[in-house]
Motif scaffolding. Structure first.
Motif, PDB file in Angstrom:
ATOM      1  N   ARG A  38      60.882  45.037  10.136  1.00 47.38           N
ATOM      2  CA  ARG A  38      62.119  44.946  10.912  1.00 47.38           C
ATOM      3  C   ARG A  38      63.264  45.504  10.090  1.00 47.38           C
ATOM      4  NH1 ARG A  38      62.804  38.335  10.954  1.00 47.38           N
ATOM      5  NH2 ARG A  38      63.429  38.083   8.756  1.00 47.38           N
ATOM      6  N   GLN A  39      64.268  45.952  10.824  1.00 46.65           N
ATOM      7  CA  GLN A  39      65.451  46.501  10.162  1.00 46.65           C
ATOM      8  C   GLN A  39      66.687  46.050  10.911  1.00 46.65           C
ATOM      9  OE1 GLN A  39      65.455  50.772   9.617  1.00 46.65           O
ATOM     10  NE2 GLN A  39      66.881  50.594   7.902  1.00 46.65           N
ATOM     11  N   ALA A  40      67.529  45.328  10.211  1.00 47.60           N
ATOM     12  CA  ALA A  40      68.806  44.895  10.768  1.00 47.60           C
ATOM     13  C   ALA A  40      69.853  45.961  10.465  1.00 47.60           C
ATOM     14  CB  ALA A  40      69.213  43.563  10.161  1.00 47.60           C
ATOM     15  N   PRO A  41      70.920  46.025  11.260  1.00 49.83           N
ATOM     16  CA  PRO A  41      71.972  47.032  11.019  1.00 49.83           C
ATOM     17  C   PRO A  41      72.520  46.933   9.599  1.00 49.83           C
ATOM     18  CG  PRO A  41      72.296  45.972  13.137  1.00 49.83           C
ATOM     19  CD  PRO A  41      71.193  45.218  12.457  1.00 49.83           C
ATOM     20  N   GLY A  42      72.566  48.082   8.932  1.00 44.44           N
ATOM     21  CA  GLY A  42      73.121  48.125   7.592  1.00 44.44           C
ATOM     22  C   GLY A  42      72.220  47.590   6.502  1.00 44.44           C
ATOM     23  N   LYS A  43      71.003  47.231   6.860  1.00 46.89           N
ATOM     24  CA  LYS A  43      70.074  46.679   5.868  1.00 46.89           C
ATOM     25  C   LYS A  43      68.822  47.534   5.776  1.00 46.89           C
ATOM     26  CE  LYS A  43      71.539  41.847   6.218  1.00 46.89           C
ATOM     27  NZ  LYS A  43      71.082  40.449   6.378  1.00 46.89           N
ATOM     28  N   ALA A  44      68.125  47.368   4.685  1.00 46.55           N
ATOM     29  CA  ALA A  44      66.877  48.097   4.491  1.00 46.55           C
ATOM     30  C   ALA A  44      65.777  47.509   5.377  1.00 46.55           C
ATOM     31  CB  ALA A  44      66.453  48.034   3.033  1.00 46.55           C
ATOM     32  N   ARG A  45      64.820  48.343   5.693  1.00 50.17           N
ATOM     33  CA  ARG A  45      63.667  47.865   6.448  1.00 50.17           C
ATOM     34  C   ARG A  45      62.887  46.871   5.586  1.00 50.17           C
ATOM     35  NH1 ARG A  45      60.040  52.299   9.431  1.00 50.17           N
ATOM     36  NH2 ARG A  45      62.140  52.702  10.226  1.00 50.17           N
ATOM     37  N   GLU A  46      62.445  45.792   6.181  1.00 45.28           N
ATOM     38  CA  GLU A  46      61.688  44.791   5.436  1.00 45.28           C
ATOM     39  C   GLU A  46      60.393  44.467   6.160  1.00 45.28           C
ATOM     40  OE1 GLU A  46      63.667  41.016   5.128  1.00 45.28           O
ATOM     41  OE2 GLU A  46      64.001  40.847   7.272  1.00 45.28           O
ATOM     42  N   ALA A  47      59.401  44.134   5.375  1.00 43.63           N
ATOM     43  CA  ALA A  47      58.106  43.765   5.939  1.00 43.63           C
ATOM     44  C   ALA A  47      58.147  42.344   6.444  1.00 43.63           C
ATOM     45  CB  ALA A  47      57.013  43.930   4.894  1.00 43.63           C
ATOM     46  N   VAL A  48      57.428  42.117   7.520  1.00 45.31           N
ATOM     47  CA  VAL A  48      57.377  40.795   8.146  1.00 45.31           C
ATOM     48  C   VAL A  48      55.971  40.204   8.023  1.00 45.31           C
ATOM     49  CG1 VAL A  48      57.562  39.567  10.335  1.00 45.31           C
ATOM     50  CG2 VAL A  48      59.227  41.349   9.748  1.00 45.31           C
ATOM     51  N   SER A  49      54.962  41.031   8.338  1.00 42.82           N
ATOM     52  CA  SER A  49      53.595  40.519   8.288  1.00 42.82           C
ATOM     53  C   SER A  49      52.623  41.679   8.205  1.00 42.82           C
ATOM     54  CB  SER A  49      53.268  39.667   9.523  1.00 42.82           C
ATOM     55  OG  SER A  49      53.163  40.486  10.682  1.00 42.82           O
ATOM     56  N   CYS A  50      51.404  41.347   7.824  1.00 43.34           N
ATOM     57  CA  CYS A  50      50.329  42.324   7.824  1.00 43.34           C
ATOM     58  C   CYS A  50      49.053  41.626   8.273  1.00 43.34           C
ATOM     59  CB  CYS A  50      50.140  42.930   6.444  1.00 43.34           C
ATOM     60  SG  CYS A  50      49.034  44.359   6.425  1.00 43.34           S
ATOM     61  N   ILE A  51      48.321  42.280   9.176  1.00 39.42           N
ATOM     62  CA  ILE A  51      47.041  41.746   9.620  1.00 39.42           C
ATOM     63  C   ILE A  51      45.967  42.742   9.216  1.00 39.42           C
ATOM     64  CG2 ILE A  51      47.329  42.709  11.969  1.00 39.42           C
ATOM     65  CD1 ILE A  51      45.740  40.211  12.975  1.00 39.42           C
ATOM     66  N   SER A  52      44.934  42.241   8.572  1.00 39.09           N
ATOM     67  CA  SER A  52      43.911  43.125   8.024  1.00 39.09           C
ATOM     68  C   SER A  52      43.023  43.680   9.124  1.00 39.09           C
ATOM     69  CB  SER A  52      43.069  42.374   6.994  1.00 39.09           C
ATOM     70  OG  SER A  52      42.295  41.383   7.636  1.00 39.09           O
ATOM     71  N   ASP A  53      42.339  44.766   8.786  1.00 39.97           N
ATOM     72  CA  ASP A  53      41.438  45.386   9.744  1.00 39.97           C
ATOM     73  C   ASP A  53      40.062  44.734   9.720  1.00 39.97           C
ATOM     74  OD1 ASP A  53      40.230  48.181   7.769  1.00 39.97           O
ATOM     75  OD2 ASP A  53      41.178  46.330   7.122  1.00 39.97           O
ATOM     76  N   GLY A  54      39.726  44.057   8.663  1.00 41.80           N
ATOM     77  CA  GLY A  54      38.396  43.481   8.540  1.00 41.80           C
ATOM     78  C   GLY A  54      38.285  42.118   9.189  1.00 41.80           C
ATOM     79  N   ASP A  55      38.737  41.118   8.471  1.00 40.68           N
ATOM     80  CA  ASP A  55      38.596  39.751   8.964  1.00 40.68           C
ATOM     81  C   ASP A  55      39.745  39.318   9.853  1.00 40.68           C
ATOM     82  OD1 ASP A  55      39.498  38.193   5.751  1.00 40.68           O
ATOM     83  OD2 ASP A  55      40.624  39.469   7.132  1.00 40.68           O
ATOM     84  N   GLY A  56      40.723  40.203  10.044  1.00 37.51           N
ATOM     85  CA  GLY A  56      41.836  39.868  10.917  1.00 37.51           C
ATOM     86  C   GLY A  56      42.771  38.829  10.339  1.00 37.51           C
ATOM     87  N   ARG A  57      42.685  38.652   9.034  1.00 38.87           N
ATOM     88  CA  ARG A  57      43.555  37.683   8.387  1.00 38.87           C
ATOM     89  C   ARG A  57      44.977  38.230   8.329  1.00 38.87           C
ATOM     90  NH1 ARG A  57      44.695  37.291   2.797  1.00 38.87           N
ATOM     91  NH2 ARG A  57      45.513  35.265   2.180  1.00 38.87           N
ATOM     92  N   ALA A  58      45.923  37.371   8.631  1.00 38.27           N
ATOM     93  CA  ALA A  58      47.330  37.772   8.631  1.00 38.27           C
ATOM     94  C   ALA A  58      48.092  37.026   7.549  1.00 38.27           C
ATOM     95  CB  ALA A  58      47.951  37.494   9.995  1.00 38.27           C
ATOM     96  N   VAL A  59      49.008  37.727   6.936  1.00 42.71           N
ATOM     97  CA  VAL A  59      49.870  37.148   5.906  1.00 42.71           C
ATOM     98  C   VAL A  59      51.313  37.429   6.311  1.00 42.71           C
ATOM     99  CG1 VAL A  59      50.374  37.052   3.433  1.00 42.71           C
ATOM    100  CG2 VAL A  59      48.079  37.650   4.202  1.00 42.71           C
ATOM    101  N   TYR A  60      52.207  36.476   5.984  1.00 43.20           N
ATOM    102  CA  TYR A  60      53.572  36.544   6.473  1.00 43.20           C
ATOM    103  C   TYR A  60      54.584  36.447   5.340  1.00 43.20           C
ATOM    104  CZ  TYR A  60      51.043  35.490  10.715  1.00 43.20           C
ATOM    105  OH  TYR A  60      50.152  35.531  11.746  1.00 43.20           O
ATOM    106  N   ALA A  61      55.722  37.080   5.554  1.00 36.55           N
ATOM    107  CA  ALA A  61      56.850  36.887   4.654  1.00 36.55           C
ATOM    108  C   ALA A  61      57.302  35.434   4.742  1.00 36.55           C
ATOM    109  CB  ALA A  61      57.992  37.818   5.034  1.00 36.55           C
ATOM    110  N   ASP A  62      57.834  34.925   3.653  1.00 38.43           N
ATOM    111  CA  ASP A  62      58.277  33.527   3.635  1.00 38.43           C
ATOM    112  C   ASP A  62      59.318  33.250   4.712  1.00 38.43           C
ATOM    113  OD1 ASP A  62      58.139  33.040   0.002  1.00 38.43           O
ATOM    114  OD2 ASP A  62      56.594  32.891   1.562  1.00 38.43           O
ATOM    115  N   SER A  63      60.131  34.249   5.018  1.00 40.73           N
ATOM    116  CA  SER A  63      61.222  34.060   5.968  1.00 40.73           C
ATOM    117  C   SER A  63      60.738  33.802   7.388  1.00 40.73           C
ATOM    118  CB  SER A  63      62.144  35.278   5.951  1.00 40.73           C
ATOM    119  OG  SER A  63      61.427  36.446   6.291  1.00 40.73           O
ATOM    120  N   VAL A  64      59.481  34.149   7.686  1.00 40.50           N
ATOM    121  CA  VAL A  64      58.963  33.973   9.047  1.00 40.50           C
ATOM    122  C   VAL A  64      57.736  33.074   9.099  1.00 40.50           C
ATOM    123  CG1 VAL A  64      59.838  36.260   9.672  1.00 40.50           C
ATOM    124  CG2 VAL A  64      57.410  35.985   9.067  1.00 40.50           C
ATOM    125  N   LYS A  65      57.264  32.648   7.946  1.00 41.99           N
ATOM    126  CA  LYS A  65      56.050  31.841   7.892  1.00 41.99           C
ATOM    127  C   LYS A  65      56.224  30.561   8.688  1.00 41.99           C
ATOM    128  CE  LYS A  65      54.179  32.259   3.953  1.00 41.99           C
ATOM    129  NZ  LYS A  65      53.902  32.140   2.502  1.00 41.99           N
TER     130      LYS A  65
END
Length: 123
Positions: A38-65
């Motif tokens: 996600r990218q807010a106005p005037g801010k750098a793009r930041e990662a929120v989550s990633c879901i793997s292609d194998g086991d489908g495990r997802a990991v989240y940034a602390d801000s959205v966990k």
């Protein structure tokens, strides 16, 4: 070539929910780790989550966990980001990306990006 299209953004009140979709064409999405950014106005793009292609495990940034959840529907070639208990700081343009691997909650080596969908949180 893989093409990604996000949808589902919009205006929501604080505490509300939205479900974003990342739909793919031109290839199978389940071959790729998928990151949400996600990218807010005037801010750098930041990662929120990633879901793997194998086991489908997802990991989240602390801000959205605990508030966000990402999932796959391989039959629909789509990845979702369910966002609950939205806060003003969640506002921004949300992007999905197809990467090479998840490094924690960050997808790395992103070769394909969607065009983004706007999320606006009103207080």
């Amino acid at each position: 070539q893989l093409q990604l299209v996000e949808s589902g953004g919009g205006l929501v009140q604080v505490g509300g929910s939205l479900r974003l979709s990342c739909a793919a064409s031109g290839g199978a999405l389940d071959r790729y780790p998928i990151g949400w950014f996600r990218q807010a106005p005037g801010k750098a793009r930041e990662a929120v989550s990633c879901i793997s292609d194998g086991d489908g495990r997802a990991v989240y940034a602390d801000s959205v966990k605990g508030r966000f959840a990402t999932s796959r529907d391989n039959a629909k070639n789509t990845v979702y980001l369910q966002m609950n208990s939205l806060k003003p700081e969640d506002e921004g343009v949300y992007y999905c990306a197809a990467g090479v691997q998840c490094i924690g909650y960050i997808s790395a080596g992103n070769r394909y990006w969607g065009q983004g969908t706007q999320v606006t949180v009103s207080s």
